[in-house]
Design a protein around this motif. Structure first.
Motif, PDB file in Angstrom:
ATOM      1  N   LEU A  28       0.757  -1.209  -0.011  1.00 45.61           N
ATOM      2  CA  LEU A  28      -0.176  -0.039  -0.004  1.00 45.61           C
ATOM      3  C   LEU A  28       0.902   1.191   0.056  1.00 45.61           C
ATOM      4  CD1 LEU A  28      -1.395  -2.303   2.038  1.00 45.61           C
ATOM      5  CD2 LEU A  28      -3.281  -0.583   1.716  1.00 45.61           C
ATOM      6  N   LYS A  29       0.733   2.202  -0.898  1.00 46.91           N
ATOM      7  CA  LYS A  29       1.395   3.190  -1.082  1.00 46.91           C
ATOM      8  C   LYS A  29       0.978   4.395  -0.354  1.00 46.91           C
ATOM      9  CE  LYS A  29       4.642   6.083  -3.006  1.00 46.91           C
ATOM     10  NZ  LYS A  29       6.026   6.021  -2.596  1.00 46.91           N
ATOM     11  N   ALA A  58      -8.391   2.990  -2.210  1.00 50.41           N
ATOM     12  CA  ALA A  58      -7.425   3.771  -1.280  1.00 50.41           C
ATOM     13  C   ALA A  58      -8.232   3.899  -0.048  1.00 50.41           C
ATOM     14  CB  ALA A  58      -7.154   5.190  -1.859  1.00 50.41           C
ATOM     15  N   ILE A  59      -7.446   3.930   0.992  1.00 49.22           N
ATOM     16  CA  ILE A  59      -8.009   4.241   2.428  1.00 49.22           C
ATOM     17  C   ILE A  59      -7.590   5.509   2.991  1.00 49.22           C
ATOM     18  CG2 ILE A  59      -8.087   3.322   4.706  1.00 49.22           C
ATOM     19  CD1 ILE A  59      -6.796   0.792   3.533  1.00 49.22           C
ATOM     20  N   GLN A  60      -8.461   6.490   3.108  1.00 50.67           N
ATOM     21  CA  GLN A  60      -8.210   7.584   3.605  1.00 50.67           C
ATOM     22  C   GLN A  60      -7.979   7.814   5.117  1.00 50.67           C
ATOM     23  OE1 GLN A  60      -7.694  10.234   1.698  1.00 50.67           O
ATOM     24  NE2 GLN A  60      -8.233   8.721  -0.040  1.00 50.67           N
ATOM     25  N   SER A  86      -3.433   9.364   2.212  1.00 48.65           N
ATOM     26  CA  SER A  86      -4.118   8.282   1.326  1.00 48.65           C
ATOM     27  C   SER A  86      -3.321   7.076   1.684  1.00 48.65           C
ATOM     28  CB  SER A  86      -4.446   8.828  -0.097  1.00 48.65           C
ATOM     29  OG  SER A  86      -5.101   7.918  -0.765  1.00 48.65           O
ATOM     30  N   LEU A  87      -3.884   5.937   1.723  1.00 50.09           N
ATOM     31  CA  LEU A  87      -3.217   4.884   1.470  1.00 50.09           C
ATOM     32  C   LEU A  87      -3.837   3.744   0.487  1.00 50.09           C
ATOM     33  CD1 LEU A  87      -0.896   3.446   3.176  1.00 50.09           C
ATOM     34  CD2 LEU A  87      -2.396   2.516   4.878  1.00 50.09           C
ATOM     35  N   LYS A  88      -3.200   3.664  -0.463  1.00 49.15           N
ATOM     36  CA  LYS A  88      -3.588   3.036  -1.878  1.00 49.15           C
ATOM     37  C   LYS A  88      -2.831   1.696  -1.967  1.00 49.15           C
ATOM     38  CE  LYS A  88      -4.398   3.701  -6.832  1.00 49.15           C
ATOM     39  NZ  LYS A  88      -5.755   3.507  -6.733  1.00 49.15           N
ATOM     40  N   ILE A  89      -3.738   0.568  -2.334  1.00 49.39           N
ATOM     41  CA  ILE A  89      -3.290  -0.863  -2.677  1.00 49.39           C
ATOM     42  C   ILE A  89      -3.031  -0.575  -4.129  1.00 49.39           C
ATOM     43  CG2 ILE A  89      -3.884  -3.106  -2.809  1.00 49.39           C
ATOM     44  CD1 ILE A  89      -6.228  -2.680  -1.038  1.00 49.39           C
ATOM     45  N   THR A  90      -1.384  -0.938  -4.149  1.00 51.68           N
ATOM     46  CA  THR A  90      -0.938  -0.860  -5.416  1.00 51.68           C
ATOM     47  C   THR A  90      -0.279  -2.196  -5.919  1.00 51.68           C
ATOM     48  OG1 THR A  90       1.361  -0.300  -4.568  1.00 51.68           O
ATOM     49  CG2 THR A  90      -0.276   1.410  -5.093  1.00 51.68           C
ATOM     50  N   ALA A 106       6.849  10.513  10.874  1.00 49.75           N
ATOM     51  CA  ALA A 106       7.542   9.539  10.993  1.00 49.75           C
ATOM     52  C   ALA A 106       8.144   9.165   9.521  1.00 49.75           C
ATOM     53  CB  ALA A 106       6.829   8.397  11.233  1.00 49.75           C
ATOM     54  N   GLY A 107       7.618   9.865   8.359  1.00 49.30           N
ATOM     55  CA  GLY A 107       8.329   9.662   7.065  1.00 49.30           C
ATOM     56  C   GLY A 107       8.041   8.379   6.441  1.00 49.30           C
ATOM     57  N   ILE A 108       7.110   7.739   6.735  1.00 49.85           N
ATOM     58  CA  ILE A 108       6.962   6.366   5.948  1.00 49.85           C
ATOM     59  C   ILE A 108       6.029   6.487   4.594  1.00 49.85           C
ATOM     60  CG2 ILE A 108       7.058   5.047   7.912  1.00 49.85           C
ATOM     61  CD1 ILE A 108       3.885   4.789   7.479  1.00 49.85           C
ATOM     62  N   ASP A 109       6.441   5.725   3.535  1.00 52.32           N
ATOM     63  CA  ASP A 109       5.849   6.067   2.394  1.00 52.32           C
ATOM     64  C   ASP A 109       4.905   4.849   1.798  1.00 52.32           C
ATOM     65  OD1 ASP A 109       7.720   4.634   1.497  1.00 52.32           O
ATOM     66  OD2 ASP A 109       8.698   6.226   0.260  1.00 52.32           O
ATOM     67  N   TRP A 110       4.934   3.780   2.855  1.00 50.78           N
ATOM     68  CA  TRP A 110       4.440   2.526   2.228  1.00 50.78           C
ATOM     69  C   TRP A 110       4.112   1.725   3.670  1.00 50.78           C
ATOM     70  CZ3 TRP A 110       7.079  -2.105   3.702  1.00 50.78           C
ATOM     71  CH2 TRP A 110       8.347  -1.866   3.961  1.00 50.78           C
TER      72      TRP A 110
END
Length: 348
Positions: free
Chosen positions: A77-78, A148-150, A120-124, A85-89
């Motif tokens: 999930l992107k 995507a999950i908001q 936004s957390l999108k399944i990629t 915390a700076g995470i991107d996935w």
């Protein structure tokens, strides 16, 4: 990420030997995704908590074993948006096959959404098998344009590191004081937190909570190490990949030498200045500086070190008399600013 195996065959002539073709390897499993759904489009998450969102996947696997009725998947999930915390996935838990077999299956499982996924957390994409860091599955993910999950992430963790001493020669002892605080209140969470403190490969090869330690109630944990070029990190573990963290490199003093090819030259003549950047990485900049007045050093030339960490700068005496020069090494990566000893070129 697919890992390709390169096999080199060495053939030695042997009397009477019979050469036979190696059997062809089976193609790696491939996947077709027909549908992806989630059980909720948005979540609110606070602090170091996570909220489960159920993912359901319908699809099939080719080149696999059609008799398998339990082949797992996991989802990538992107994330987009800002987060301390700076995470991107984010990586989902293992999705279990709940119906059918590899020819036509339904998989289901959770992604545990952290506050650090704010945005936004999108399944990629989906991987066949189980998650293994840092590159994940041996196979490339099957890409999807999934839902995507908001995420409304509040009271997200903020990570700070205080290194003592701030600059240390390699091999000398250093202390790193890590602290986790609430980015909204600017205060500690008030309880002991389970974290991972690691370095180098230990910062990226992490699944779950193995190797966790506890901070104090102020969110502080102190680690002692020796000054080196490794990455040092603090991580908040998740059910799969860490859900947040921070990493630092330790600062080392730069060291630069400078030797003019002549100690005197006619006014306006070029005098090469040779030197070595002794400890820093390759291709760092160096500046030739000349003293103006009693205290003001000005840059009069710039170069970069080469593949042997050497450099050449050109001095040019501007007037008759003894002229002070030095070479400055500006901070490059985690090697901090340093200066060569002052040298003099006399203009004649």
């Amino acid at each position: 990420m697919k890992r390709q195996l390169l096999a080199t065959l060495l053939t030695v002539p042997v009397a009477g030997a019979v050469l036979t073709a190696a059997p062809a390897q089976a193609a790696p499993p491939d996947m077709t995704i027909n549908a992806v759904t989630i059980d909720r489009p948005s979540v609110a998450v606070a602090g170091l908590n996570t909220v489960p969102v159920k993912i359901t996947v319908k699809g099939s696997i080719t080149n696999g074993d059609p008799t398998h009725k339990d082949t797992p998947l996991y989802a990538d999930l992107k994330r987009t948006g800002s987060a301390p915390a700076g995470i991107d996935w984010v990586v989902s838990d293992s999705l279990k096959m709940i119906a059918g077999d590899e020819t036509s299956a339904v998989w289901q499982g959770n992604v545990n959404v952290p506050s650090t996924a704010n945005g936004s957390l999108k399944i990629t994409g989906f991987h066949i098998g189980v998650y293994y860091p840092p590159s994940g599955s041996n196979d490339e993910p099957t890409p999807v344009d999934g839902p995507a999950i908001q995420v409304n992430g509040v009271h997200q963790p903020k990570f700070t590191a205080t290194v003592t001493p701030t600059v240390a020669t390699q091999g000398k002892p250093v202390t790193i004081k890590w602290q986790v605080t609430d980015s909204d209140t600017k205060k500690p969470y008030g309880s002991r937190l389970r974290v991972i403190v690691a370095d180098d490969n230990g910062c990226v090869e992490r699944v779950g909570g193995a190797g966790t330690v506890l901070t104090d109630t102020a969110g502080v944990i102190v680690s002692k190490t020796y000054s080196d070029d490794a990455i040092h990190c603090i991580l908040v573990p998740g059910s799969q990949a860490p859900i947040g963290g921070s990493s630092i490199g330790l600062n080392h003093p730069g060291v630069v030498t400078a030797v003019p090819s002549k100690t005197s030259a006619k006014v306006g003549a070029i005098v090469p200045v040779n030197g070595v950047v002794k400890v820093a990485p390759l291709y760092c900049s160096v500046n030739l500086q000349r003293l103006y007045g009693a205290t003001q050093w000005r840059t009069v030339g710039t170069a970069k070190s080469d593949s042997r960490k050497r450099y050449v700068l050109n001095a040019q005496p501007a007037y008759k008399g003894k002229i002070p020069y030095r070479v400055q090494f500006p901070t490059c990566y985690n090697y901090v600013t340093a200066y060569s000893p002052t040298f003099w070129i006399t203009g004649t």
